[in-house]
Design a protein around this motif. Sequence first.
Motif, PDB file in Angstrom:
ATOM      1  N   ILE B 456       0.874  -1.173   0.000  1.00  0.00           N
ATOM      2  CA  ILE B 456       0.000   0.000   0.000  1.00  0.00           C
ATOM      3  C   ILE B 456       0.914   1.227   0.000  1.00  0.00           C
ATOM      4  O   ILE B 456       1.948   1.248   0.660  1.00  0.00           O
ATOM      5  N   LEU B 457       0.553   2.228  -0.790  1.00  0.00           N
ATOM      6  CA  LEU B 457       1.342   3.455  -0.853  1.00  0.00           C
ATOM      7  C   LEU B 457       0.718   4.510   0.052  1.00  0.00           C
ATOM      8  O   LEU B 457      -0.472   4.424   0.369  1.00  0.00           O
ATOM      9  N   PRO B 458       1.490   5.506   0.469  1.00  0.00           N
ATOM     10  CA  PRO B 458       0.951   6.537   1.377  1.00  0.00           C
ATOM     11  C   PRO B 458      -0.325   7.200   0.847  1.00  0.00           C
ATOM     12  O   PRO B 458      -1.208   7.566   1.612  1.00  0.00           O
ATOM     13  N   GLU B 459      -0.427   7.324  -0.471  1.00  0.00           N
ATOM     14  CA  GLU B 459      -1.628   7.979  -1.012  1.00  0.00           C
ATOM     15  C   GLU B 459      -2.836   7.046  -1.050  1.00  0.00           C
ATOM     16  O   GLU B 459      -3.921   7.433  -1.509  1.00  0.00           O
ATOM     17  N   GLY B 460      -2.637   5.795  -0.576  1.00  0.00           N
ATOM     18  CA  GLY B 460      -3.778   4.891  -0.492  1.00  0.00           C
ATOM     19  C   GLY B 460      -4.030   4.077  -1.741  1.00  0.00           C
ATOM     20  O   GLY B 460      -5.088   3.481  -1.893  1.00  0.00           O
ATOM     21  N   THR B 461      -3.074   4.075  -2.649  1.00  0.00           N
ATOM     22  CA  THR B 461      -3.178   3.183  -3.810  1.00  0.00           C
ATOM     23  C   THR B 461      -2.234   1.996  -3.580  1.00  0.00           C
ATOM     24  O   THR B 461      -1.523   1.947  -2.579  1.00  0.00           O
ATOM     25  N   PHE B 462      -2.262   1.065  -4.529  1.00  0.00           N
ATOM     26  CA  PHE B 462      -1.540  -0.190  -4.300  1.00  0.00           C
ATOM     27  C   PHE B 462      -0.575  -0.488  -5.440  1.00  0.00           C
ATOM     28  O   PHE B 462      -0.767  -0.050  -6.573  1.00  0.00           O
ATOM     29  N   VAL B 463       0.454  -1.245  -5.083  1.00  0.00           N
ATOM     30  CA  VAL B 463       1.452  -1.647  -6.069  1.00  0.00           C
ATOM     31  C   VAL B 463       1.667  -3.150  -5.963  1.00  0.00           C
ATOM     32  O   VAL B 463       1.800  -3.672  -4.860  1.00  0.00           O
ATOM     33  N   ALA B 464       1.672  -3.818  -7.106  1.00  0.00           N
ATOM     34  CA  ALA B 464       2.065  -5.231  -7.138  1.00  0.00           C
ATOM     35  C   ALA B 464       3.448  -5.296  -7.764  1.00  0.00           C
ATOM     36  O   ALA B 464       3.630  -4.895  -8.916  1.00  0.00           O
ATOM     37  N   ARG B 465       4.409  -5.748  -7.000  1.00  0.00           N
ATOM     38  CA  ARG B 465       5.775  -5.900  -7.533  1.00  0.00           C
ATOM     39  C   ARG B 465       5.969  -7.356  -7.907  1.00  0.00           C
ATOM     40  O   ARG B 465       5.807  -8.243  -7.078  1.00  0.00           O
ATOM     41  N   VAL B 466       6.306  -7.569  -9.166  1.00  0.00           N
ATOM     42  CA  VAL B 466       6.441  -8.945  -9.648  1.00  0.00           C
ATOM     43  C   VAL B 466       7.788  -9.122 -10.344  1.00  0.00           C
ATOM     44  O   VAL B 466       8.428  -8.154 -10.756  1.00  0.00           O
ATOM     45  N   GLY B 467       8.181 -10.363 -10.486  1.00  0.00           N
ATOM     46  CA  GLY B 467       9.476 -10.662 -11.094  1.00  0.00           C
ATOM     47  C   GLY B 467       9.374 -11.070 -12.540  1.00  0.00           C
ATOM     48  O   GLY B 467      10.340 -11.541 -13.119  1.00  0.00           O
ATOM     49  N   VAL B 468       8.208 -10.916 -13.131  1.00  0.00           N
ATOM     50  CA  VAL B 468       8.072 -11.295 -14.536  1.00  0.00           C
ATOM     51  C   VAL B 468       7.756 -10.071 -15.379  1.00  0.00           C
ATOM     52  O   VAL B 468       7.510  -8.988 -14.858  1.00  0.00           O
ATOM     53  N   THR B 469       7.761 -10.283 -16.670  1.00  0.00           N
ATOM     54  CA  THR B 469       7.680  -9.194 -17.613  1.00  0.00           C
ATOM     55  C   THR B 469       6.459  -9.354 -18.497  1.00  0.00           C
ATOM     56  O   THR B 469       6.216 -10.436 -19.015  1.00  0.00           O
ATOM     57  N   VAL B 494      -4.475   0.201  -8.715  1.00  0.00           N
ATOM     58  CA  VAL B 494      -3.373  -0.759  -8.538  1.00  0.00           C
ATOM     59  C   VAL B 494      -2.414  -0.611  -9.708  1.00  0.00           C
ATOM     60  O   VAL B 494      -2.833  -0.552 -10.865  1.00  0.00           O
ATOM     61  N   GLU B 495      -1.133  -0.545  -9.388  1.00  0.00           N
ATOM     62  CA  GLU B 495      -0.116  -0.460 -10.420  1.00  0.00           C
ATOM     63  C   GLU B 495       0.747  -1.706 -10.326  1.00  0.00           C
ATOM     64  O   GLU B 495       0.965  -2.233  -9.231  1.00  0.00           O
ATOM     65  N   CYS B 496       1.213  -2.188 -11.466  1.00  0.00           N
ATOM     66  CA  CYS B 496       2.103  -3.349 -11.441  1.00  0.00           C
ATOM     67  C   CYS B 496       3.500  -2.900 -11.862  1.00  0.00           C
ATOM     68  O   CYS B 496       3.670  -2.308 -12.924  1.00  0.00           O
ATOM     69  N   ILE B 497       4.469  -3.162 -11.004  1.00  0.00           N
ATOM     70  CA  ILE B 497       5.865  -2.857 -11.344  1.00  0.00           C
ATOM     71  C   ILE B 497       6.560  -4.178 -11.640  1.00  0.00           C
ATOM     72  O   ILE B 497       6.522  -5.115 -10.838  1.00  0.00           O
ATOM     73  N   GLN B 498       7.175  -4.227 -12.828  1.00  0.00           N
ATOM     74  CA  GLN B 498       7.705  -5.499 -13.298  1.00  0.00           C
ATOM     75  C   GLN B 498       9.217  -5.603 -13.125  1.00  0.00           C
ATOM     76  O   GLN B 498       9.857  -4.698 -12.614  1.00  0.00           O
ATOM     77  N   SER B 499       9.721  -6.719 -13.642  1.00  0.00           N
ATOM     78  CA  SER B 499      11.104  -7.165 -13.448  1.00  0.00           C
ATOM     79  C   SER B 499      12.155  -6.111 -13.145  1.00  0.00           C
ATOM     80  O   SER B 499      12.478  -5.271 -13.973  1.00  0.00           O
TER      81      SER B 499
END
Lengths: 156, 750
Positions: B456-469, B494-499
């Motif tokens: 969870i980010l301070p602004e109340g949104t979310f991030v999914a950190r993944v190891g794939v592309t 929700v934001e997805c941050i990849q490899s």
Amino acid sequence: MEISFILNGNPVNAGIAPTQTLLDVLRESFRLTGTKEGCSEGECGACTVLVNGKAVVSCLMLAPQAEGCEVTTIEGLSLGGELHPIQTAFVKEGAVQCGYCTPGAVMSSYALLSENPRPGEGEIRAAIAGNLCRCTGYQKIVKAVQRAAEEMDDPV
Amino acid sequence: MSEIGTTVFRKDARAKVTGEALYATDLFEEGMLHGAVVRSPVPHARILSIDAGPALALPGVFAVLTSKDVPGKNEFGVITRDQPVLCNDTVRFTGDAVALVAAETREQAYQGAREVRVAYDPLPSVFDVESALREHAPLVHEKGNILKHVHLEKGNVESGFPEADIVLSETFRTAPGEHMPLETEAGLAKVSQDGVITIWASTQSAYRDQRDLAHALGLPENRIRVIVPHVGGAFGRKDGITVQIYLALLARATGRPVKMHCPREESASFFPKRHGTLLKYKVGAKRDGTLVAAALEAYYDTGAYAVFGEKVMGAGVEYGLGGYRIPHTQINGYSVYTNNPPAGAFRGFGMPQVTFAWESLLDELAYRCGMDPLEFRLKNSADHGEEGPLGQIFETSTGLRQTLEGVRSSPLWKKRLDLKTVSDPFKARGVGVASCIKGCGLGIGMPDFAEAEVQILPEGTFVARVGVTDMGEGIATTFCQIVAELLGVSSESVECIQSDTFLNPPGGPTAASRNTILTGKACFLAAEDLKRVLCETAARHWGGAPEGVVLTKSGPRMEGRTASFSEVSSWMVEQGKPPGVRARYDMPVASRPLGYGLPHRIYSFASHAALVEVDRLTGQVTVLEVSAFLDCGNVLNPQGLEGQSEGGVAQGIGFALMEKNVIQEGSVLNNKLSTYIIPTAPDMPAVETSAVDTYEEAGPFGAKGIAEAASGSVAPAIFNAVRDAVGVRLRDLPLSPEQLVEAMMERHES
């Protein structure tokens, strides 16, 4: 040598080598990397831009040939942050996958709709025949152009 | 469920339609050099000498590296490390890497590469699997030309075949093929002051690359950081090392950032291709169409290096008899070295080749039994709980039958007799059907897991950190949907941050139809856990029990009290809790192992029906319509599924009718988009996609992967449609119009 042309509505100058392509100048001198290099031989369409309103593969155009021309790249379609209806249609129809062919396909579609605002399916397929896409199978790109044509023809 | 099963537009679409999305080819660094590879012009030779002098004398050329400059182990490879980073004494294919050049411009780098003088002493070469297996054949590697032999048996084919009323033996061949991602191999490397080498690369496998980079550079993995920008298509081509090690070597040696961007011809000539195959089949059935026995000898040309060779052939073995009930089977698979360019992974991983052959053969067998080809398949298709042709148990969702029933109920199949009518006497039309099976995941014995971290980010949104592309298929959007669904929020938050191997947990490769299940489930588990943490945090803050907290779209609620997600985020900080949670999911393993890393536990299935028109005069085949029925479990994003399906059909049509690498004495002759033809917009028919009703218990919200099956049965459906149209069957892929005309003339004469 130095060339002057209109880039996305603004007059610009660039110091270039006479053998440089328009593609290289756009990407390297102006860092407009939305125009992609897929083959450098005019075979894939990823580098399509508009030169005086016509779709051109910028890898086959020498930069000096752009002297005095009006050049529009993908970055020039959404000036001010507002997506062009073609861009919106590509998003909504799922016409984007890896996205590497997308700018070129959007620019070819733009050139088509400028000349032919209500193209038939066959005309759309012919217009983007030079824009190779390895991901989508083209169906959703065709639908996006159809949708854009409808929305541009019938502004809300 | 609001996020699952509905179309959510790709999260990256906006950046891609505006040109803002950055790919490896779009990266520029102050003071960067450009890299190029010196490649062998001969298919097999000893290296006598390398003279970098003439290259170094050229303007702009900054450095030339050879094998002596590889500080770690001079080798790479996914399973068998048999490929030198830079050849030391022997080159094994035309294009083998001998030296690297760094120069101020890309042009100067390639010019420099042409001026590195290498003297070769040619060795005898071998260019096809049959020659490679002969006694006294030239050896590509000292250990022999068989990289791997797999032998599997079930029942007893010796007694099985005599039980059959009809037995067919046929040999099929498939040509090597080229991925042609629109973005070629590319990347940029930079050494930072602390000695860490960062490589931004167009890759499907950041974490495996990190391992291989560390191995070749002689550095611990924590000195190597791999980051993946947007990937401009891959389809298996970028599942592993392409230019990553070259970049790291050059950046380390020159102390400057180095970029590489392979020209199309280099890309299409020298990087791993789809395996060409030779497939010898024998199959027997009772007169009523019951399959009794089947045997397959499969030869996969892996070229000069293994890459994935043994596993691709293993997949051919696993999928070579489809998903049918067959009591007696025998399979021998061979992965064979030749002096051709290496072959590797390409959508389907060895499956499309055998599927083409097997589904063609089954079709022929149906004709011989006097049965409708669809009913023939339905009669033999194995269901959940039954034994497959290898002896594996279909112990998870098994939708082969549903996909075939889907075809049976489709307008295309129902109207097939009417559709055959065509007024032009020189044209003929036909409808064909075929099915395929593809495992999800890497198989037994290879580490097959993924982790995800949801924060969870301070602004109340979310991030999914993944190891794939996300290489274009849209998986990052799917992960956002999964996380959003569990937290009860919109996928827009929700934001997805990849490899990024330094910041994200490992996820393995984007490959093998594995990510929906693996990383998808890891996201599912992490989001579920974060939901618990959020509820506990709110409960503790409000002084209540966590069970009393409900998450709403805007934040938690308890007995009339509400808070925003942003507030909960700050309470987590106050309560000393980390902002995110991690979860890991391991691919479930088959309960009855067969050896050789076989079989998979979870399979996806597909059936395709195709309507084609054959020009009787020219042999030209046009695909007019395709209907796809996919067993992908529960559909997470219908638009994403259609995208996979339509793109899969396009690649299937290319595979069936157009695509063939012409390789002469080890040299690829058609390495351009004007000579290696892929489908264009006017080539594509209307594609109708349907998902059948299955639910995969292991996957997130019942889903499983479909990327490969969505393409696998297209080619045989087309060949079977041609057989339906003109009564002849071709056994070489891609279909050659000349061969078809000859076959039609022969049939006419007889």
